[in-house]
Design a protein around this motif. Structure first.
Motif, mmCIF file in Angstrom:
data_model
loop_
_atom_site.group_PDB
_atom_site.id
_atom_site.type_symbol
_atom_site.label_atom_id
_atom_site.label_comp_id
_atom_site.label_asym_id
_atom_site.label_seq_id
_atom_site.Cartn_x
_atom_site.Cartn_y
_atom_site.Cartn_z
ATOM 1 N N UNK A 104 46.645 40.927 37.911
ATOM 2 C CA UNK A 104 47.323 42.078 38.481
ATOM 3 C C UNK A 104 46.423 43.309 38.537
ATOM 4 N N UNK A 105 45.416 43.372 37.671
ATOM 5 C CA UNK A 105 44.462 44.480 37.722
ATOM 6 C C UNK A 105 43.770 44.516 39.080
ATOM 7 N N UNK A 106 43.277 43.344 39.529
ATOM 8 C CA UNK A 106 42.636 43.271 40.839
ATOM 9 C C UNK A 106 43.606 43.586 41.963
ATOM 10 N N UNK A 107 44.860 43.139 41.829
ATOM 11 C CA UNK A 107 45.858 43.385 42.868
ATOM 12 C C UNK A 107 46.199 44.865 42.974
ATOM 13 N N UNK A 108 46.404 45.534 41.841
ATOM 14 C CA UNK A 108 46.733 46.962 41.850
ATOM 15 C C UNK A 108 45.580 47.768 42.440
ATOM 16 N N UNK A 109 44.365 47.426 42.058
ATOM 17 C CA UNK A 109 43.200 48.153 42.571
ATOM 18 C C UNK A 109 43.093 48.006 44.083
ATOM 19 N N UNK A 110 43.294 46.799 44.590
ATOM 20 C CA UNK A 110 43.195 46.562 46.031
ATOM 21 C C UNK A 110 44.414 47.059 46.792
ATOM 22 N N UNK A 111 45.504 47.366 46.087
ATOM 23 C CA UNK A 111 46.673 47.956 46.716
ATOM 24 C C UNK A 111 46.469 49.451 46.971
ATOM 25 N N UNK A 112 45.339 49.974 46.509
ATOM 26 C CA UNK A 112 45.024 51.375 46.735
ATOM 27 C C UNK A 112 45.314 52.288 45.568
#
Length: 383
Positions: A104-112
């Motif tokens: 989820x760390x990667x997902x949150x970062x790529x979500x902006x």
């Protein structure tokens, strides 16, 4: 220190799986957002969450039972081996928390929301320190207390990062209908995640091999000294890895939006920043190496060995950024073979070669020098 140093690499394999899903899937999310395909980004996020659940069950089951026999291969003293097993099993049984944190760390970062991701991780870091003091010092739980402190911190970060996609503030939503495997997306997440997976595996394999050689050439004293080195050196590694991972969402977005000029500027800035960070890390470590072992309660000969190990490691940092940033650049635009070559060349080829040859000439010093020689070779190949 020796026990935690031996056990920690096994938990890094779990981190690697979560990072592979998070960065690989996150890059696909960012590319889809750049192309205006938020619907596809939501399907990617749902597939990522499903993969995290499956990976969590797999890692918790396999590594929990395998860590005992694997630790026995090192041939350490009975006391160190028993403590290492306690530490490893607690973290591995609770490994789903780490998989979801990294994914989820990667997902949150790529979500902006890179700053939000950073704040959550910093808060988890503070919780880990506080719980470490509470469980180890106040409650007297010893090595087990250190492990449970990490588990509590991972629970916090996993919940906060996952909740980001459920509160309505995210650009991409986590919908129940998307929590299913999509074959094409799973394949792309795996292929895009090969490089970040390898970065973490490289760290774990490097730690295992260094532990092995430190034990062979320095006994329990060598393992204890390497425990200090393995806590300090990765700070510099992670700072440069942070630069590389921070570039990735931008590079993927620019790639999806066909903004080649911005992609080149970002890459150039990343290389220069990583090298500057490496030089700074070397200088700081040079100044502080004699004093660091005292923070780990090491005195006498173990402290001298740890301090020397830190000093002999400073040459690795300036050139490390070239490989880290280069792999991230390749991965963000889909050049997966080039990214994998840079990432896996370290733990599978260069690191073992130097770790097993340099000690023949320099003894335990060769174990510390292996990291510098490996990064010089990687930089030469990349150049």
């Amino acid at each position: 220190l020796a026990a935690e140093g031996l056990a920690y690499p096994f938990t890094v394999f779990v981190t690697a799986i979560g990072a592979g899903i998070g960065v690989g899937g996150g890059a696909l999310m960012s590319t889809s957002i750049g192309r205006g395909r938020n619907d596809l980004a939501e399907r990617i996020l749902g597939t990522m969450a499903f993969m995290m659940v499956c990976a969590s069950v797999l890692t918790a089951t396999v590594f929990t039972f395998a860590c005992g026999p694997l630790l026995a291969l090192f041939g350490v003293s009975a006391e160190v081996g028993a403590l290492a097993l306690v530490y490893a099993r607690i973290l591995l049984i609770c490994s789903p928390l780490q998989v979801f944190t990294m994914g989820m760390l990667g997902a949150v970062r790529n979500d902006g929301f890179p700053r939000k991701a950073m704040r959550v991780m910093v808060a988890g870091f503070a919780i880990n320190i506080f719980c470490g003091w509470l469980f180890v010092i106040e409650c007297g739980w010893g090595v087990a207390g250190g492990a449970w402190a990490t588990v509590v911190a991972q629970l916090f970060t996993a919940v906060c990062l996952s909740a980001h996609f459920l509160t309505g503030r995210s650009h991409v939503k986590l919908r129940l209908a998307n929590l299913r495997p999509v074959k094409q997306i799973c394949a792309r997440v795996v292929s895009m995640g090969v490089s970040p997976l390898g970065v973490q595996i490289a760290m774990a394999v490097s730690m295992l091999m260094h532990n092995w050689q430190a034990l062979a050439w320095g006994g329990d004293l060598g393992v204890a000294a390497y425990a200090v080195v393995s806590y300090i050196v990765p700070i510099g590694v992670m700072l440069q890895e942070g630069i590389a991972e921070g570039m990735q969402p931008l590079m993927s977005f620019y790639y999806g939006a066909n903004l080649a000029a911005r992609r080149r500027i970002t890459a150039r800035f990343g290389f220069l920043t990583a090298m500057a960070m490496g030089v700074s890390c070397s200088y700081i470590l040079y100044l502080t190496a004699p004093y660091i072992p005292a923070f780990f309660s090491l005195t006498g000969e173990p402290a001298k060995v740890a301090s020397r190990g830190l000093l002999l490691s400073i040459g690795m940092f300036p050139l490390m950024g070239l490989a880290k940033v280069g792999a991230s650049c390749f991965q963000s635009v889909g050049r997966l073979r080039d990214a994998a070559t840079l990432t896996y060349g370290d733990p599978l080829l260069l690191q073992p070669f130097f770790l097993w040859t340099l000690p023949l000439f320099f003894g335990l010093d060769g174990v510390w020098l292996a990291m510098t020689f490996t990064n010089v070779a990687l930089a030469a190949i990349f150049g």
